[in-house]
Design a protein around this motif. Structure first.
Motif, PDB file in Angstrom:
ATOM      1  N   LEU B  11       0.845  -1.310   0.107  1.00  0.00           N
ATOM      2  CA  LEU B  11      -0.065   0.064   0.024  1.00  0.00           C
ATOM      3  C   LEU B  11       0.738   1.328  -0.022  1.00  0.00           C
ATOM      4  O   LEU B  11       0.386   2.423   0.390  1.00  0.00           O
ATOM      5  CB  LEU B  11      -0.998   0.105   1.206  1.00  0.00           C
ATOM      6  N   SER B  12       2.254   1.206  -0.277  1.00  0.00           N
ATOM      7  CA  SER B  12       2.963   2.273  -0.144  1.00  0.00           C
ATOM      8  C   SER B  12       3.406   2.898  -1.902  1.00  0.00           C
ATOM      9  O   SER B  12       3.939   3.860  -1.745  1.00  0.00           O
ATOM     10  CB  SER B  12       4.338   1.944   0.112  1.00  0.00           C
ATOM     11  N   ASP B  13       2.459   2.422  -2.658  1.00  0.00           N
ATOM     12  CA  ASP B  13       2.833   2.686  -4.023  1.00  0.00           C
ATOM     13  C   ASP B  13       1.183   3.562  -4.523  1.00  0.00           C
ATOM     14  O   ASP B  13       0.169   2.790  -4.391  1.00  0.00           O
ATOM     15  CB  ASP B  13       3.123   1.779  -5.019  1.00  0.00           C
ATOM     16  N   PRO B  14       1.534   4.717  -4.953  1.00  0.00           N
ATOM     17  CA  PRO B  14       0.089   5.410  -5.443  1.00  0.00           C
ATOM     18  C   PRO B  14      -0.754   4.406  -6.562  1.00  0.00           C
ATOM     19  O   PRO B  14      -1.830   4.462  -6.243  1.00  0.00           O
ATOM     20  CB  PRO B  14       0.569   6.703  -6.023  1.00  0.00           C
TER      21      PRO B  14
END
Lengths: 114, 114
Positions: B11-14
């Motif tokens: 969930l750390s990538d847009p």
DNA sequence: TTCATGTTTCGTCATATAGCGATATATAGA
DNA sequence: TCTATATATCGCTATATGACGAAACATGAA
């Protein structure tokens, strides 16, 4: 979106998550965190800056020491939610438990300098 | 810890977060996601694999198509919690809103191939 | 001022990640 | 079988990240 990503990235590193778990117990200075995790001092400092940029922790200076503590997250729903959940998440984690167990031995007076 | 980190990294990538937001609306195949986000096909596929490894989404095959959908997260408390929160988080995000607005135009019959 | 000490920043390196195009795999139909 | 199509994997490049030591900064004491 950027703010959300920043919080997620901050919590994507095991050492940073461990710092959060340690700070749930008490306020800590950089050298206590460094000693607890076995990191170089510059590495610990950099991780703390990332957590602070994300709004997860705050600091206050007390002479030479910089005291870090968990943020209240009032201004950031992601922070508030994740810090709340991290109160119980990873409590059973073996690495976290070991760090918590050793935390009483970590005191700035004996760890730093000397 | 490893499982937690895996979810956070996912969930750390847009673009991956946007995929989650799109999948909240309906089941999508790879080419629909690729078209919606404007990514290369291989890039979309790789991101979906990361989300699947983290337990955030699942897939089922239907002929040539691979249909992706949100996981129920029953086995993973981090997944359950974050997918739940992401139902309302980022609903106001301007980029997410734009993607959702265009989603009705994205249909595999017209997008893929031809 | 000078020194000592806790912290931060800088420079560097090795590894990880996101992106793409090209190729391989899988499935449906002719 | 062969072809077409949707997806997955491979190879590569550019950038991001985490680690460290060295140097700079900040504060308190002499």
């Amino acid at each position: 979106m950027k703010e959300f990503i920043k919080v997620m990235k901050a919590l994507s590193d095991p050492n940073r998550v461990k710092m959060i778990k340690l700070l749930q117990r008490r306020v800590l200075c950089v050298c206590e965190i460094q000693a607890s995790l076995g990191l170089a001092q510059s590495t610990a400092s950099k991780h703390l800056k990332i957590l602070e940029d994300a709004g997860l922790i705050t600091y206050s200076k007390d002479g030479l020491w910089v005291n870090y503590r968990l943020a209240d997250g009032a201004r950031n729903p992601y922070v508030a939610n994740l810090l709340g959940n991290l109160r119980h998440w990873l409590e059973e984690d073996i690495e976290v438990a070991a760090l918590i167990a050793k935390l009483p031995e970590i005191r700035r007076e004996t760890i730093c300098g000397t």
